[in-house]
Scaffold this motif. Structure first.
Motif, short mmCIF file in Angstrom:
data_model
loop_
_atom_site.label_atom_id
_atom_site.label_comp_id
_atom_site.label_asym_id
_atom_site.label_seq_id
_atom_site.Cartn_x
_atom_site.Cartn_y
_atom_site.Cartn_z
N ALA A 34 0.85 -1.21 0.00
CA ALA A 34 0.00 0.00 0.00
C ALA A 34 0.88 1.26 0.00
CB ALA A 34 -0.92 -0.01 1.22
N LEU A 35 1.94 1.25 0.80
CA LEU A 35 2.83 2.41 0.83
C LEU A 35 3.50 2.61 -0.53
CD1 LEU A 35 4.32 4.69 2.30
CD2 LEU A 35 6.03 3.01 3.03
N HIS A 36 3.95 1.51 -1.13
CA HIS A 36 4.61 1.62 -2.44
C HIS A 36 3.64 2.18 -3.49
CE1 HIS A 36 7.53 0.77 -5.55
NE2 HIS A 36 6.63 0.10 -6.23
N ALA A 37 2.40 1.73 -3.45
CA ALA A 37 1.40 2.22 -4.42
C ALA A 37 1.18 3.73 -4.25
CB ALA A 37 0.09 1.46 -4.25
N LEU A 38 1.11 4.20 -3.01
CA LEU A 38 0.95 5.65 -2.78
C LEU A 38 2.17 6.42 -3.26
CD1 LEU A 38 -0.72 5.50 0.73
CD2 LEU A 38 -1.74 6.50 -1.32
N ARG A 39 3.35 5.83 -3.07
CA ARG A 39 4.56 6.51 -3.54
C ARG A 39 4.62 6.53 -5.07
NH1 ARG A 39 9.44 4.70 -2.30
NH2 ARG A 39 10.38 6.74 -2.03
N LYS A 40 4.17 5.44 -5.70
CA LYS A 40 4.09 5.44 -7.17
C LYS A 40 3.13 6.52 -7.65
CE LYS A 40 5.55 2.93 -9.84
NZ LYS A 40 6.79 3.07 -10.65
N GLY A 41 2.09 6.80 -6.88
CA GLY A 41 1.13 7.84 -7.22
C GLY A 41 1.63 9.24 -6.91
N LEU A 56 1.87 10.94 -4.21
CA LEU A 56 0.96 11.70 -3.36
C LEU A 56 1.71 12.84 -2.67
CD1 LEU A 56 -1.71 12.13 -1.81
CD2 LEU A 56 -0.90 10.44 -0.16
N ALA A 57 1.18 14.05 -2.79
CA ALA A 57 1.78 15.20 -2.12
C ALA A 57 0.82 15.70 -1.04
CB ALA A 57 2.04 16.31 -3.14
N GLY A 58 1.37 16.35 -0.03
CA GLY A 58 0.55 16.89 1.05
C GLY A 58 -0.54 17.79 0.48
N GLY A 59 -1.74 17.72 1.08
CA GLY A 59 -2.84 18.58 0.65
C GLY A 59 -3.64 18.03 -0.52
N GLU A 60 -3.22 16.88 -1.06
CA GLU A 60 -3.98 16.28 -2.18
C GLU A 60 -5.09 15.37 -1.64
OE1 GLU A 60 -1.12 16.35 -6.03
OE2 GLU A 60 -0.97 14.53 -4.83
N LEU A 70 -2.16 5.26 5.64
CA LEU A 70 -0.88 5.77 5.12
C LEU A 70 -1.10 7.05 4.31
CD1 LEU A 70 0.73 2.37 4.12
CD2 LEU A 70 1.57 3.94 5.89
N ALA A 71 -2.19 7.11 3.55
CA ALA A 71 -2.47 8.32 2.77
C ALA A 71 -2.62 9.51 3.71
CB ALA A 71 -3.73 8.13 1.92
N ARG A 72 -3.33 9.29 4.81
CA ARG A 72 -3.49 10.38 5.77
C ARG A 72 -2.15 10.74 6.41
NH1 ARG A 72 -8.26 12.12 7.62
NH2 ARG A 72 -7.47 12.30 9.74
N ALA A 73 -1.35 9.72 6.74
CA ALA A 73 -0.04 9.99 7.35
C ALA A 73 0.87 10.76 6.39
CB ALA A 73 0.61 8.67 7.76
N LEU A 74 0.70 10.55 5.09
CA LEU A 74 1.53 11.24 4.10
C LEU A 74 0.95 12.60 3.72
CD1 LEU A 74 2.47 8.26 1.72
CD2 LEU A 74 3.84 9.24 3.56
N VAL A 124 -10.24 13.32 -7.69
CA VAL A 124 -9.14 13.12 -6.74
C VAL A 124 -7.78 13.20 -7.46
CG1 VAL A 124 -10.41 11.76 -5.04
CG2 VAL A 124 -9.35 10.61 -6.99
N ASP A 125 -6.76 13.55 -6.70
CA ASP A 125 -5.41 13.63 -7.27
C ASP A 125 -4.79 12.25 -7.45
OD1 ASP A 125 -5.15 16.60 -7.25
OD2 ASP A 125 -5.51 16.28 -5.11
N VAL A 126 -5.07 11.35 -6.49
CA VAL A 126 -4.52 10.00 -6.58
C VAL A 126 -5.65 9.00 -6.32
CG1 VAL A 126 -2.89 8.33 -5.57
CG2 VAL A 126 -2.23 10.74 -5.77
N ALA A 127 -5.78 7.99 -7.18
CA ALA A 127 -6.74 6.92 -6.96
C ALA A 127 -5.98 5.59 -6.95
CB ALA A 127 -7.81 6.91 -8.06
#
Ligand SMILES: [Zn+2]
Ligand SMILES: [Zn+2]
Length: 342
Positions: free
Chosen positions: A151-158, A160-164, A181-185, A231-234
């Motif tokens: 899950a973390l790797h997928a968010l990093r591939k996306g 994800l930036a703060g505020g998105e 993790l999305a919330r933590a990032l 959304v910015d990242v799905a």
């Protein structure tokens, strides 16, 4: 030592008595304290995904205590609590040198292509033994090494930036980590899409905005919740062409859809409307990286990633209990993660 091994695909796994593994100069021997039972293990047992050479000790989600180290080991010492990154990579080939170790030419996964952690001991190269914080239970450390890290790797591939804003399609084990993790990032809002009301409720407790497709078109619901923007990242964690298309359609201008679910049907898209017309990106995510583990474990230590309600059952190193858990996974009936505690 005792080890639970696959001897032939399509047959139950068996408890065997095998030698404690040898430790090379750069290897560590780990006394297993927890080893997760994953959906992939059910595929290996059934032969849907081949595991070899047989007989093979399964178990790729492993945490424990370093028992013994080889003469050249410098990163860990006996007594250290560790969680094991399951992919053994060479660190030197073209892919490893570029930080793409999932594609290592000689890469090999424990519990899949070499003996894993459904045993009293497992041996791995020292770089695969990542220090586990004292406050993170072994059971959580084990599960962190598979679904949470993917899950973390997928968010990093996306990227994800703060505020998105983020939408997570499918809030099973992977998705429940992805929401947290999305919330933590730094995601402003996380929308969780699932047909299962209980999973949506739990995702809601982790801070997600629930979207149930039974109540109407999820893409329209996501647009409505994001002021029409999308959304910015799905993340697509289910593995269906339908939800993959919805993930792309739910994107904002310059949004990124990351697919981590496996589908056996092709995906059809309206390329103008869904991709180039809004400069959207469709990205594949495959496994995860050793370099992502320290951040993941730190987030678990801080409680930003809470697995207490995901890991809810333990079983001993017993073939009948493990086969029972695998049977449940085959029937899609497993309510929570089961972890072997030898
Ligand atoms: Zn797994
Ligand atoms: Zn390599």
């Amino acid at each position: 030592m005792r080890a639970i091994r696959l001897t032939s695909p399509g047959r139950p796994v068996e408890l065997h008595d095998v030698p404690v593994p040898d430790v090379g100069p750069r290897d560590v021997l780990v006394r297993v304290k927890a080893a997760g039972i994953c959906h992939s293990d059910a595929h290996y047992r059934a032969g849907r995904s081949p595991a070899y050479p047989l007989p093979l000790t399964l178990g790729h989600e492993v945490a424990g205590v370093v028992e013994r180290v080889g003469g050249a080991v410098t990163l860990v010492r006996p007594g250290d609590r560790v969680a094991l990154h399951y992919l053994i990579a060479c660190a030197d080939c073209w892919h490893c040198a570029r930080g793409q170790e999932q594609f290592c030419r000689t890469g090999s996964m424990i519990g899949h292509f070499r003996d894993g952690g459904w045993a009293e001991y497992v041996a791995v190269p020292e770089r695969n033994a990542v220090r586990l914080p004292d406050t993170v239970p072994f059971e959580h450390g084990a599960v962190l090494m598979c679904s949470s890290s993917t899950a973390l790797h997928a968010l990093r591939k996306g990227r994800l930036a703060g505020g998105e804003t983020v939408a997570v399609f499918g809030v099973g084990g992977l998705g429940m980590s992805a929401v947290q993790l999305a919330r933590a990032l730094g995601a402003l809002d996380v929308l969780a899409v699932d047909l299962d009301a209980d999973k949506l409720r739990l995702a809601g407790e982790y801070g997600a905005i629930p979207v149930n497709p039974r109540d109407g078109d999820p893409v329209a619901a996501i647009r409505e919740r994001t002021g029409g923007r999308g959304v910015d990242v799905a993340l697509e964690l289910i593995g269906l062409p339908l939800t993959m298309r919805q993930a792309v359609q739910a994107l904002a201008v310059q949004g990124r859809a990351v697919v981590a679910g496996l589908a056996d049907e092709p995906l059809a898209l309206d390329t103008y409307r869904d991709l180039l017309g809004k400069e959207a990106e469709l990205i594949g995510a495959n496994d995860h990286l050793l370099q992502e583990m320290p951040l993941l474990l730190e987030l678990a230590r801080r409680g930003a990633l809470d697995l207490r309600r995901v890991v809810a059952r333990t079983v001993p190193l017993d073939a009948a209990a493990v086969n029972g858990a695998l049977d449940e996974l085959d029937r899609f009936g497993a309510p929570v993660r089961t972890v072997i505690v030898p």
